[in-house]
Design a protein around this motif. Structure first.
Motif, short mmCIF file in Angstrom:
data_model
loop_
_atom_site.label_atom_id
_atom_site.label_comp_id
_atom_site.label_asym_id
_atom_site.label_seq_id
_atom_site.Cartn_x
_atom_site.Cartn_y
_atom_site.Cartn_z
N GLU A 215 3.59 2.34 -12.05
CA GLU A 215 2.62 3.26 -11.26
C GLU A 215 1.70 2.30 -10.73
O GLU A 215 0.97 1.71 -11.34
N ILE A 216 1.29 2.85 -9.49
CA ILE A 216 0.15 2.18 -8.74
C ILE A 216 -1.03 2.78 -8.48
O ILE A 216 -1.09 4.05 -8.05
N PRO A 217 -1.99 2.66 -9.16
CA PRO A 217 -3.46 3.42 -8.97
C PRO A 217 -3.53 3.86 -7.59
O PRO A 217 -3.43 2.74 -6.68
N PHE A 218 -4.35 4.90 -7.33
CA PHE A 218 -4.75 5.18 -6.04
C PHE A 218 -5.66 4.25 -5.36
O PHE A 218 -5.38 3.88 -4.37
N TRP A 219 -6.61 3.82 -6.18
CA TRP A 219 -7.64 2.81 -5.48
C TRP A 219 -6.92 1.54 -5.07
O TRP A 219 -7.42 1.11 -4.26
N VAL A 220 -5.94 1.12 -5.72
CA VAL A 220 -5.26 -0.16 -5.36
C VAL A 220 -4.60 0.20 -3.93
O VAL A 220 -4.59 -0.64 -3.20
N LYS A 221 -3.82 1.60 -3.82
CA LYS A 221 -3.28 1.79 -2.66
C LYS A 221 -4.35 1.91 -1.63
O LYS A 221 -4.11 1.01 -0.20
N ILE A 222 -5.30 2.27 -1.70
CA ILE A 222 -6.43 2.82 -0.38
C ILE A 222 -7.22 1.37 -0.21
O ILE A 222 -7.39 1.25 0.99
N SER A 223 -7.28 0.46 -1.26
CA SER A 223 -8.10 -0.72 -0.80
C SER A 223 -7.08 -1.47 -0.05
O SER A 223 -7.48 -2.49 0.90
N ALA A 224 -5.97 -1.70 -0.61
CA ALA A 224 -4.90 -2.66 0.11
C ALA A 224 -4.57 -2.13 1.67
O ALA A 224 -4.46 -2.90 2.45
N ALA A 225 -4.56 -0.81 1.82
CA ALA A 225 -4.13 -0.13 3.09
C ALA A 225 -5.35 -0.31 3.84
O ALA A 225 -5.38 -0.73 5.15
#
Length: 334
Positions: A215-225
């Motif tokens: 499971e990938i934390p939301f902050w990881v998704k938004i920062s990478a995006a």
């Protein structure tokens, strides 16, 4: 100490994501800019936006990077973080070298090569079967599908519009290229931003700050995006010239077909195969495919040969850099 190292790895991972954005920005927009379907600035804005959207659409590729390249749980927490850091340094170094030379190499294969090289150097488990199935085979077949798919699609399109007014047809395809470039940018975000998510997840698991449950934390998704979008907006003018002009002079119809076929290949690999394929390889081969419908000599095969050389070198070169960095840093940091 582990927390500080986790923060360093995350920052370096996002830096890689940023370099990925400006290194691979040309993948999505070079054809649209070269055919004048979009201005460079408008194309970069659109590509940045759709990279952001694409990055938020899935996690399958990120999970592959985090769980199926190297076994980070084989190493103690501190060593595991150093391993991930060295893999990133290897990938970033190769990205910068090929960007400077104007060669559209693969950021995907750079990060995989970096992780593989440092995995070998550190003695942890490298999942060779997964690398063959989800990296090597897609690396071979995706460009082939891009080339022949674009060639056949272009032949079909030429037959369908064989009696149409060329001026009106080109004008319509110039408009259609806006949609195909957006689709390509979406696929780029879907593929390439997820690779950074996977690396950050790898670091969080290694440092003991996240469970190894995929499971990938939301902050990881938004920062990478966000990082890949900012990098895309920064632009990749050197590589854009190579893809848009030096391989073949593109017209709007051929640009539309190359982008559309490439986007479909990226979506299929992300959603169906969960394979981290190269957007660079896919769009470059598709451009060659549509160019070959004019005549084989229309494609500047000398430039294509140089690009292919960079493709072949990417994984071993990034692996060697990452391994060398590990041998330097390991005595100091591990």
């Amino acid at each position: 100490m582990e927390l500080a190292l986790v923060i360093i790895v995350v920052v370096v991972a996002l830096s890689f994501d940023y370099t990925n954005g400006f290194h691979d920005a040309a993948n999505a927009i070079a054809t649209s800019v070269s055919t004048r379907a979009l201005t460079p600035r408008a194309a970069l804005l659109m590509a940045a936006f759709f990279n952001l959207v694409g990055a938020m659409l899935g996690t399958e590729v990120a999970t592959t990077i985090a769980e199926e390249i190297i076994a980070i749980d084989d190493a103690p927490a501190h060593q595991g973080l150093v391993i991930v850091l060295c893999g990133l340094i290897g990938a970033i170094t190769w990205n910068l070298i090929t960007w400077w030379l104007g060669l559209p190499s693969s950021s995907t294969h750079a990060i995989i090569g970096g992780l593989t090289g440092v995995g070998i150097a550190s003695g942890i488990t490298v999942y060779w079967s997964a690398i063959v199935d989800k990296v090597v085979l897609p690396m071979i077949f995706s460009p082939l599908i891009g080339f022949f798919g674009a060639y056949l699609a272009m032949v079909a399109l030429l037959w369908i519009f064989r009696r149409a007014n060329p001026h009106k047809t080109y004008r319509r395809f110039r408009i259609a290229q806006t949609a195909s470039a957006a689709a390509m940018a979406l696929g780029h975000g879907l593929q390439d931003a997820q690779k950074t998510m996977g690396v950050i997840l790898l670091a969080l698991v290694a440092g003991g700050y996240h469970e190894d449950n995929g499971e990938i934390p939301f902050w990881v998704k938004i920062s990478a995006a966000t990082a890949i979008s900012l990098g895309t907006y920064a632009g990749g003018w050197r590589i854009m010239r190579t893809l848009g002009r030096r391989i073949i002079e593109l017209d709007p119809a051929r640009g539309f077909v190359a982008e559309s076929v490439s986007a479909l290949v990226l979506y299929a690999n992300a959603f169906i195969l969960h394979a981290p394929v190269s957007t660079t390889h896919t769009i470059t081969s598709a451009i060659m495919g549509v160019g070959a419908t004019k005549r084989l000599s229309a494609v500047r095969w000398g430039v294509a040969k140089n690009i292919a050389g960079a493709w072949v070198l990417t994984i071993p070169a990034a692996a060697l850099v990452a391994a060398a960095v590990y041998f330097v840093l390991a005595p100091i940091m591990v």
